[in-house]
Design a protein around this motif. Structure first.
Motif, PDB file in Angstrom:
ATOM      1  N   HIS A   1      -4.425 -13.853  -6.929  1.00 20.65           N
ATOM      2  CA  HIS A   1      -3.179 -13.468  -6.717  1.00 20.65           C
ATOM      3  C   HIS A   1      -2.047 -14.199  -7.300  1.00 20.65           C
ATOM      4  N   ALA A   2      -2.284 -15.520  -7.409  1.00 14.74           N
ATOM      5  CA  ALA A   2      -0.958 -16.377  -7.969  1.00 14.74           C
ATOM      6  C   ALA A   2      -0.750 -15.966  -9.498  1.00 14.74           C
ATOM      7  N   ARG A   3      -1.895 -15.556 -10.220  1.00 16.58           N
ATOM      8  CA  ARG A   3      -1.729 -15.128 -11.700  1.00 16.58           C
ATOM      9  C   ARG A   3      -1.277 -13.576 -11.894  1.00 16.58           C
ATOM     10  N   TRP A   4      -1.442 -13.088 -10.518  1.00 19.67           N
ATOM     11  CA  TRP A   4      -0.837 -11.666 -10.520  1.00 19.67           C
ATOM     12  C   TRP A   4       0.620 -11.505 -10.091  1.00 19.67           C
ATOM     13  N   SER A   5       1.251 -12.440  -9.718  1.00 17.22           N
ATOM     14  CA  SER A   5       2.402 -12.773  -8.914  1.00 17.22           C
ATOM     15  C   SER A   5       3.367 -11.674  -9.601  1.00 17.22           C
ATOM     16  N   SER A   6       3.734 -11.463 -10.667  1.00 18.75           N
ATOM     17  CA  SER A   6       4.736 -10.772 -10.864  1.00 18.75           C
ATOM     18  C   SER A   6       4.502  -9.427 -11.046  1.00 18.75           C
ATOM     19  N   PHE A   7       3.088  -9.079 -11.152  1.00 23.38           N
ATOM     20  CA  PHE A   7       2.790  -7.766 -10.813  1.00 23.38           C
ATOM     21  C   PHE A   7       2.772  -7.495  -9.587  1.00 23.38           C
ATOM     22  N   LEU A   8       2.451  -8.035  -8.719  1.00 22.53           N
ATOM     23  CA  LEU A   8       2.334  -7.852  -7.026  1.00 22.53           C
ATOM     24  C   LEU A   8       3.751  -7.800  -6.737  1.00 22.53           C
ATOM     25  N   ARG A   9       4.809  -8.758  -7.086  1.00 24.85           N
ATOM     26  CA  ARG A   9       6.368  -8.750  -6.763  1.00 24.85           C
ATOM     27  C   ARG A   9       6.692  -7.511  -7.169  1.00 24.85           C
ATOM     28  N   ALA A  10       6.586  -6.593  -8.053  1.00 28.07           N
ATOM     29  CA  ALA A  10       7.050  -5.661  -8.757  1.00 28.07           C
ATOM     30  C   ALA A  10       6.373  -4.162  -8.198  1.00 28.07           C
ATOM     31  N   LEU A  11       5.447  -4.262  -7.365  1.00 29.05           N
ATOM     32  CA  LEU A  11       4.400  -3.253  -6.955  1.00 29.05           C
ATOM     33  C   LEU A  11       4.970  -2.349  -6.203  1.00 29.05           C
ATOM     34  N   ARG A  12       5.193  -1.244  -6.664  1.00 33.45           N
ATOM     35  CA  ARG A  12       6.105  -0.099  -6.029  1.00 33.45           C
ATOM     36  C   ARG A  12       5.028   1.067  -5.208  1.00 33.45           C
ATOM     37  N   TYR A  13       3.860   1.168  -6.053  1.00 32.37           N
ATOM     38  CA  TYR A  13       3.117   2.317  -5.595  1.00 32.37           C
ATOM     39  C   TYR A  13       1.669   2.115  -5.743  1.00 32.37           C
ATOM     40  N   VAL A  14       0.719   2.136  -4.768  1.00 34.66           N
ATOM     41  CA  VAL A  14      -0.939   2.100  -4.867  1.00 34.66           C
ATOM     42  C   VAL A  14      -1.334   3.490  -4.880  1.00 34.66           C
ATOM     43  N   VAL A  15      -1.955   3.809  -5.889  1.00 32.89           N
ATOM     44  CA  VAL A  15      -2.712   5.263  -5.830  1.00 32.89           C
ATOM     45  C   VAL A  15      -4.099   4.970  -5.569  1.00 32.89           C
ATOM     46  N   ILE A  16      -4.555   5.818  -4.547  1.00 32.90           N
ATOM     47  CA  ILE A  16      -6.049   5.771  -4.054  1.00 32.90           C
ATOM     48  C   ILE A  16      -6.575   7.129  -4.551  1.00 32.90           C
ATOM     49  N   ASP A  17      -7.284   7.245  -5.527  1.00 31.93           N
ATOM     50  CA  ASP A  17      -7.853   8.688  -5.799  1.00 31.93           C
ATOM     51  C   ASP A  17      -9.219   8.750  -5.119  1.00 31.93           C
ATOM     52  N   GLU A  18      -9.331  10.073  -5.118  1.00 31.41           N
ATOM     53  CA  GLU A  18     -10.636  10.630  -4.369  1.00 31.41           C
ATOM     54  C   GLU A  18     -11.113   9.467  -3.150  1.00 31.41           C
ATOM     55  N   CYS A  19     -10.098   9.523  -2.356  1.00 29.02           N
ATOM     56  CA  CYS A  19     -10.136   8.553  -1.012  1.00 29.02           C
ATOM     57  C   CYS A  19     -10.876   9.044  -0.051  1.00 29.02           C
ATOM     58  N   HIS A  20     -11.366  10.350  -0.047  1.00 30.96           N
ATOM     59  CA  HIS A  20     -12.464  10.543   0.856  1.00 30.96           C
ATOM     60  C   HIS A  20     -13.724  10.128   0.677  1.00 30.96           C
ATOM     61  N   THR A  21     -14.289   9.534  -0.812  1.00 33.37           N
ATOM     62  CA  THR A  21     -15.434   8.803  -0.805  1.00 33.37           C
ATOM     63  C   THR A  21     -15.355   7.364  -0.009  1.00 33.37           C
ATOM     64  N   TYR A  22     -14.262   6.892   0.355  1.00 34.89           N
ATOM     65  CA  TYR A  22     -14.393   5.870   1.253  1.00 34.89           C
ATOM     66  C   TYR A  22     -14.626   5.860   2.631  1.00 34.89           C
ATOM     67  N   ARG A  23     -15.805   6.219   2.757  1.00 34.38           N
ATOM     68  CA  ARG A  23     -16.467   6.484   4.190  1.00 34.38           C
ATOM     69  C   ARG A  23     -17.386   5.413   4.750  1.00 34.38           C
ATOM     70  N   GLY A  24     -17.996   5.380   5.887  1.00 35.51           N
ATOM     71  CA  GLY A  24     -19.005   4.576   6.267  1.00 35.51           C
ATOM     72  C   GLY A  24     -18.629   3.165   5.870  1.00 35.51           C
ATOM     73  N   VAL A  25     -19.671   2.319   5.864  1.00 33.91           N
ATOM     74  CA  VAL A  25     -19.265   0.857   5.711  1.00 33.91           C
ATOM     75  C   VAL A  25     -18.520   0.692   4.397  1.00 33.91           C
ATOM     76  N   PHE A  26     -18.746   1.247   3.184  1.00 36.81           N
ATOM     77  CA  PHE A  26     -18.103   1.334   2.073  1.00 36.81           C
ATOM     78  C   PHE A  26     -16.412   1.505   2.530  1.00 36.81           C
ATOM     79  N   GLY A  27     -16.168   2.393   3.035  1.00 36.82           N
ATOM     80  CA  GLY A  27     -14.802   2.669   3.440  1.00 36.82           C
ATOM     81  C   GLY A  27     -14.256   1.740   4.468  1.00 36.82           C
ATOM     82  N   SER A  28     -15.131   1.334   5.287  1.00 39.50           N
ATOM     83  CA  SER A  28     -14.408   0.216   6.108  1.00 39.50           C
ATOM     84  C   SER A  28     -14.213  -0.970   5.462  1.00 39.50           C
ATOM     85  N   HIS A  29     -14.882  -1.339   4.402  1.00 40.73           N
ATOM     86  CA  HIS A  29     -14.650  -2.649   3.484  1.00 40.73           C
ATOM     87  C   HIS A  29     -13.441  -2.498   2.768  1.00 40.73           C
ATOM     88  N   VAL A  30     -13.216  -1.379   2.226  1.00 44.54           N
ATOM     89  CA  VAL A  30     -12.071  -0.728   1.347  1.00 44.54           C
ATOM     90  C   VAL A  30     -10.779  -0.962   2.249  1.00 44.54           C
TER      91      VAL A  30
END
Length: 868
Positions: free
Chosen positions: A220-249
């Motif tokens: 994350h330190a190398r991504w600091s300028s990106f994360l500092r300006a992060l306004r939106y996180v888009v999660i596409d097809e989020c219904h696929t994040y189910r079960g154990v995989f979804g719990s990890h995500v």
């Protein structure tokens, strides 16, 4: 279907009806831009005409058990919020979209208000545009900052293919905006020399949860300028994040939110989901934030004709002399061949990688007999291919060079394949949500479409093609995930501590179970408390403690023995069943025989071969009860839910003739056993209940075993799983219950919510199981009712009539209502007969969809040991 037979959520999504569909042109996902000329569209056969051609001939026509018709629907327009930059609106209009659909404008309004939002509407309803417009407008604002990157956005897709497809769409849409939007894909295929540019300059980064977990957050330190300006996180097809995989995500997203807060940002989450029950509840569980729901689909669509298709019985006989149906693989290959000859652009969705390869090979062979020029216009698409192979296939599909594709769910998720006329689905994909998602891939240009579900020789598929109301009158399922699963949470607490030392203030973010786990992680010498924070103590990377796909180890590389060429990979957990010695492996139309499997080195050596058979692994399973969380009386018997330990071992494999499925022989294997601590539902019966069911000791094992197989086959109708997510064991006298017992368990460490779902819907689930067995026309049991494709016992013993009588007595004692919730909620939503619903995503063994890493299969236990 007659229209009133639509699933409740899909019915709601269709909105007001109109016989004449709207024909405005539109883009990606796509507010219906057509890639065809008007002449082509006018000459195109209707879905009904295509189906009539497929069903021509008396034997073919009888295979259609039901046809459902969804009439066309008009769209409802709105206007973009006035806060959207005029340049962005102009760019959208230049792409052929004059006005947004109402749900797109509403979602953009919520995004601009700083509210996390989920757009849960049908396939091809323009979900991508709903989040892209506010994101592009914000990035354009940010480009005017002194450093040119005053705002950034992160896009997460469950597959690499979808991220690459979305990058193409973003570049196309944002072209009029010049250099203000700098989009880039950052995943395992990104060349090393490009990665630094992405970190420093890209303001729209497209990646997947795996790369976020292993690559971005630990650095994350190398991504600091990106994360500092992060306004939106888009999660596409989020219904696929189910079960154990979804719990990890879900835990990966909590780590992301924690680091963003450290850098001073608080991004808004914008989620796109095919229609699903209670989408805002699932989205809140995934992100840990309140989420607004936009589920009223205002987009138009053309007519959809949906046919249920049952392959015929053959003259062959399988195990125990049971009749054998023609395989769904062979039937689907025939349909794909016929569609290709007709010039109909189509995709055949297949559950397994091997199935996709087989269908493509069979179709190519048959096309060679008709017109050799068509052979190259059919191909397979699946996970496990090398990156350059995937990209080439995607280009060929987009260009129309490919007419037919046999694909796994790696292609199911949102990739823009506008212009398809037909979809063939080889076997029920595990959930109604996924069925509608796959069917929706056709007709994306706004024209009519055909969908055909080809039944496998399996209890659930057979039940569904003869009970269409179970598909068309029921709502789509809820998304099941449990971020508090300790097997999921523990490694993410370690990863979070390695990113930034964990403090007590962080613990609410990770959930109530985190405080209890930290002392255990300290005792295991993974974390150490210094003053007020927990620190990671080891040299190795904490992010490597877990594979969020549930792979359970390093992928096994499949290497050609003679040349040393890498053909692809397979998850470590699947290696025992798919690349054992003697297994047949298919890759891009070529057949390979596995000569050696080296588990320690994660390598399988293969040689090209041409055997007339495929292989199926067999395993044995034993189970012990660790803790019973809750039990309720069912007559004299008991229905229970709790923790179990499962011991599983692959012991042999069958060789089956490719087209017919005929068993040619069995070969023993010597592979190490694996253990799994998970969650299970189980039921017991007493001597009195056995007497009432006329089940004597001679048939008891077969009756229990048959009920177990059928109940596993039917559970996907009631939970967001498929048969390969779950396992079962039956035993005439279990040492822990001291009674005849049937177990059904989650095939994932710590559980995935499926067994809990079974517990809550047990009355409906086991009623459907009994009906499926009783209504099957076979004499003594067959793959359509009680035989399992993955039984470690060779489907022996089985007793069909005993199972029906046993389930009848058991259900006679079932209490009214539903059992109370045991322990931690898994996120299971309403039962299939209650609540609204709306649409995708079964996990499969595919590229990045749902980890079924620790799947273990049905077994039958006698005494204390598995029979084999």
């Amino acid at each position: 279907m007659a229209f009133n037979h639509l699933p409740a959520g899909v019915h709601d999504a269709l909105g007001p009806l109109s016989v004449t569909p709207v024909t405005h042109s539109m883009p990606m996902a796509k507010n219906h831009r057509s890639d065809r000329t008007s002449t082509d569209t006018a000459s195109r056969p209707s879905p009904g005409e295509i189906l009539d051609r497929l069903a021509s001939g008396p034997s073919r026509a009888s295979r259609i058990t039901h046809t459902e018709h969804l009439p066309p629907r008009a769209g409802r327009h709105a206007v973009w919020p006035d806060r959207i930059r005029s340049e962005v609106i102009a760019a959208v209009q230049s792409a052929g979209i004059e006005h947004p659909w109402a749900h797109q404008a509403l979602a953009a309004e919520h995004a601009l208000d700083g509210e996390s939002v989920i757009v849960s509407t049908g396939t091809a309803s323009g979900k991508s545009l709903a989040y892209l417009v506010p994101v592009l407008s914000t990035l354009l604002d940010g480009s005017e900052a002194p450093n040119g990157r005053g705002a950034t956005a992160l896009y997460l897709a469950p597959t690499k293919a979808l991220a690459a497809d979305q990058r193409r769409s973003v570049k196309e849409l944002s072209q009029p905006l010049g250099n203000a939007v700098r989009s880039a894909v950052y995943d395992g295929d990104t060349p090393v020399e490009e990665r630094e540019w992405v970190r420093q300059y890209a303001n729209y980064v497209l990646t997947n949860p795996d790369m976020l977990h292993r690559g971005i957050l630990p650095s994350h330190a190398r991504w600091s300028s990106f994360l500092r300006a992060l306004r939106y996180v888009v999660i596409d097809e989020c219904h696929t994040y189910r079960g154990v995989f979804g719990s990890h995500v879900a835990q990966v997203l909590r780590r992301l939110r924690r680091l963003c807060a450290r850098y001073g940002s608080s991004p808004v989450f914008l989620m796109a989901s095919a229609t699903a029950a209670e989408p805002s509840v699932a989205a809140s569980r995934l992100t840990g934030l309140p989420v607004v729901e936009v589920a009223d689909d205002a987009s138009p669509r053309g007519e959809l004709v949906f046919a249920l298709w049952e392959p015929p019985l053959t003259e062959l006989h399988g195990e125990k002399g049971a009749p054998v149906r023609r395989t769904a693989t062979a039937e689907t290959a025939d349909l794909l061949t016929d569609l290709t000859v007709q010039g109909v652009r189509s995709v055949a969705f297949v559950r397994s990688r091997r199935g996709a390869e087989l269908i493509s090979v069979i179709a190519q062979e048959r096309l060679a007999e008709v017109d050799r020029s068509l052979v190259s216009r059919v191909a397979a698409y699946r996970g496990g291919y090398l990156p350059e192979e995937r990209r080439a296939l995607e280009r060929a599909l987009h260009s129309g060079e490919l007419l037919g594709l046999a694909a796994t769910t790696a292609l199911e998720l949102g990739i823009d394949v506008s212009g398809l006329d037909a979809v063939v689905i080889a076997g029920y994909p595990g959930t109604r949500a996924s069925l509608w998602q796959q069917a929706g891939r056709a007709g994306r240009s706004g024209q009519g479409a055909l969908a055909v579900l080809v039944a496998r020789d399996d209890p659930l598929d057979t039940f569904l093609v003869h009970h269409p109301e179970a598909l068309f009158d029921q709502p789509v399922e809820s998304t099941v995930l449990d971020p508090d699963n300790p097997y999921v949470l523990a490694p993410h607490l370690c990863a979070a501590a390695a990113e930034l030392p964990l403090t007590d203030e962080d613990l609410p973010l990770f959930g109530p179970a985190s405080a209890e786990l930290l002392p255990q992680l300290e005792a295991a010498k993974l974390l150490r408390r210094r003053t007020k924070a927990w620190h990671w103590t080891r040299r190795e990377r904490a992010a490597d403690l877990t594979d969020i796909r549930g792979g359970g180890g390093n992928p096994v590389q499949i290497v050609e023995a003679g040349s040393g060429r890498l053909l692809g990979t397979v998850d470590a957990s699947a290696a025992h069943t798919t690349v054992h010695e003697g297994a047949i492996h298919l890759h891009q139309g070529r057949t390979y025989l596995v000569k050696e499997l080296h588990l320690d080195d994660s390598v399988a050596l293969v040689e090209e071969a041409n055997p007339p058979y495929s292989t199926v692994a067999r395993d044995t399973t034993a189970i012990s009860v660790l803790e019973t969380d809750v039990e309720v009386p069912w007559g004299d018997g008991r229905l229970c839910y709790g923790s179990v330990e499962v011991t599983n071992q692959v012991v042999s494999f069958l060789r089956r003739r490719v087209i017919t499925g005929e068993v040619l022989g069995e070969t023993k294997l010597d592979l190490p056993p694996r253990t799994l601590r998970t969650r299970a539902v189980w039921w017991t019966v007493t001597e009195d209940q056995l007497d009432a069911a006329r089940v004597n000791p001679e048939i008891l094992g077969g009756a229990l075993h048959a009920a177990e197989h059928a109940s596993i086959g039917m559970l996907p109708l009631f939970a967001t799983c498929d048969r390969w997510d779950i396992g079962g064991v039956s035993i005439p006298l279990h040492p822990d219950t001291l009674l005849p017992t049937v177990f059904v368990y989650d095939g994932h460490p710590g559980g995935a919510g499926f067994a809990e779902r079974a517990f809550h819907t047990a009355r409906e689930w086991l009623t459907a199981t009994r009906q499926a067995i009783a209504s099957c026309e076979c004499e003594a049991g067959c793959p359509s009712c009680i035989q399992s494709p993955k039984c470690g016992n060779g489907n022996e013993p089985l007793h069909k009539r005993g199972a029906v009588r046993l389930l009848t007595v058991l259900l006679g004692g079932a209490p009214e209502g539903r059992p109370g919730k045991p322990g931690v909620a898994s996120g299971a939503g309403p039962a299939p007969d209650e609540g609204p619903a709306s649409d995708e995503g079964p996990a499969s063994d595919e590229e990045y969809v749902g980890g079924r890493g620790h799947v273990v299969s049905e077994g039958h236990v006698v005494g204390e040991a598995a029979e084999g």
